[in-house]
Scaffold this active site. Structure first.
Site, short mmCIF file in Angstrom:
data_model
loop_
_atom_site.label_atom_id
_atom_site.label_comp_id
_atom_site.label_asym_id
_atom_site.label_seq_id
_atom_site.Cartn_x
_atom_site.Cartn_y
_atom_site.Cartn_z
N HIS A 161 -3.78 -9.43 6.80
CA HIS A 161 -4.42 -8.85 5.61
C HIS A 161 -3.43 -8.03 4.78
O HIS A 161 -2.46 -7.48 5.31
CB HIS A 161 -5.69 -8.05 5.97
N ASN A 179 -3.67 -9.38 11.33
CA ASN A 179 -4.32 -10.65 11.01
C ASN A 179 -3.88 -11.19 9.64
O ASN A 179 -4.51 -12.08 9.09
CB ASN A 179 -5.84 -10.50 11.08
N GLU A 188 -9.21 -9.03 3.95
CA GLU A 188 -9.24 -9.63 5.28
C GLU A 188 -9.19 -11.15 5.19
O GLU A 188 -9.43 -11.71 4.11
CB GLU A 188 -10.53 -9.18 5.99
N ASP A 210 -5.98 0.81 -1.66
CA ASP A 210 -7.28 0.78 -1.00
C ASP A 210 -7.69 2.16 -0.48
O ASP A 210 -6.89 3.10 -0.47
CB ASP A 210 -7.29 -0.24 0.15
C1 GLP Z 1 -4.31 -0.86 6.88
C2 GLP Z 1 -4.01 -0.81 5.39
C3 GLP Z 1 -2.95 -1.81 4.98
C4 GLP Z 1 -1.77 -1.71 5.94
C5 GLP Z 1 -2.22 -2.02 7.35
C6 GLP Z 1 -1.09 -1.99 8.36
O1 GLP Z 1 -5.24 -1.82 7.20
N1 GLP Z 1 -5.17 -1.05 4.59
O2 GLP Z 1 -2.54 -1.56 3.64
O3 GLP Z 1 -0.77 -2.61 5.54
O4 GLP Z 1 -3.19 -1.06 7.71
O5 GLP Z 1 -0.83 -0.68 8.77
P1 GLP Z 1 0.49 -0.24 9.53
O6 GLP Z 1 1.56 -0.19 8.49
O7 GLP Z 1 0.19 1.12 10.08
O8 GLP Z 1 0.75 -1.25 10.56
#
Ligand code: GLP
Length: 235
Positions: free
Chosen positions: A130, A128, A135, A62
């Protein structure tokens, strides 16, 4: 769905690294990669290793919409800083969040995924539930598409920006259907913040309210969690 509980994110990164190493030895050519703090220990292990990725392709999940590629918070820049500058791949694809036509860019990205079927997909998870930027409420069969970020995600990601209003409101993300096509999926989650999402992912019903729960339907999904992220699991 296989669950592996580790001591901490360092051990989690090593477990994921070993799976990638084995995958490459067995012929994996395309890695699906993720951003966020979660995969950083894995990327550090990849950088420190003698593995050569110059014949492999990477496909990222993404990108924010409208953030210049060289902005320090863009996922293009994150991947360069945390992996690609030190371990280049033959080709590294990241969705184009600055395309004039995001829907067209999404179609082009689906073609890239079709041409480069993902052998091993790395995932983190949002609080949440995702995955990528899919989402709650996302279509479980979706392909790459433009996403409106939820308040929960904007809130979680604001720590990386000077001001909450600088956090992009939209992203372009591989869909849940695209993610599920990965031959093997490795999801990592660390910390108490992720405990509810992990419980719902592993022990709840498969539902679009918790996008990661769809991994229950994948034939080779491995969930690597530390004790804090696993703390709400009943077994
Ligand atoms: C973002 C990314 C996800 C990731 C999430 C959690 O929203 N799009 O791919 O898994 O954050 O991030 P973190 O690993 O910093 O908790």
């Amino acid at each position: 769905m296989q669950v592996k509980i580790v001591k901490d994110k360092t051990e989690g990164g090593q477990v994921a690294f070993d799976l990638i190493k084995k995958g490459i030895e067995n012929g994996a050519k395309v890695l699906g990669l993720a951003t966020g703090s979660t995969p950083i220990p894995l990327y550090q292990d990849m950088i420190a290793s003698d593995l050569d990725f110059s014949n492999l392709v990477s496909v990222n999940l993404d990108e924010y919409v409208g953030l210049p590629e060289d902005n320090e918070q863009s996922y293009h820049q994150f991947m360069k800083d945390n992996l690609f500058n030190k371990k280049p791949f033959a080709h590294s694809y990241v969705p184009n969040g600055n395309a004039a036509d995001i829907d067209e860019a999404a179609k082009e990205y689906d073609q890239i995924i079709a041409d480069n079927p993902i052998d091993i997909q790395i995932l983190g998870i949002g609080r949440n539930g995702h995955i990528g930027f899919n989402e709650p409420g996302s279509d479980l069969n979706s392909t790459t598409h433009k996403v409106k970020l939820t308040e929960s995600t904007i809130e979680a990601n604001k720590r990386f920006f000077d001001d909450e209003k600088d956090v992009p409101r939209y992203a372009i993300s591989m869909g849940i259907g695209s993610i599920m096509k990965g031959k093997q999926i490795i999801l990592m989650a660390y910390g108490e913040d992720k405990a509810d999402a992990i419980k719902a992912t592993i022990e709840g019903p498969v539902t679009d309210h918790v996008p990661a729960s769809v991994l229950q339907n994948h034939k080779d999904a491995i969930i690597i969690v530390d004790e804090a992220a696993a703390s709400k699991l009943s077994k």
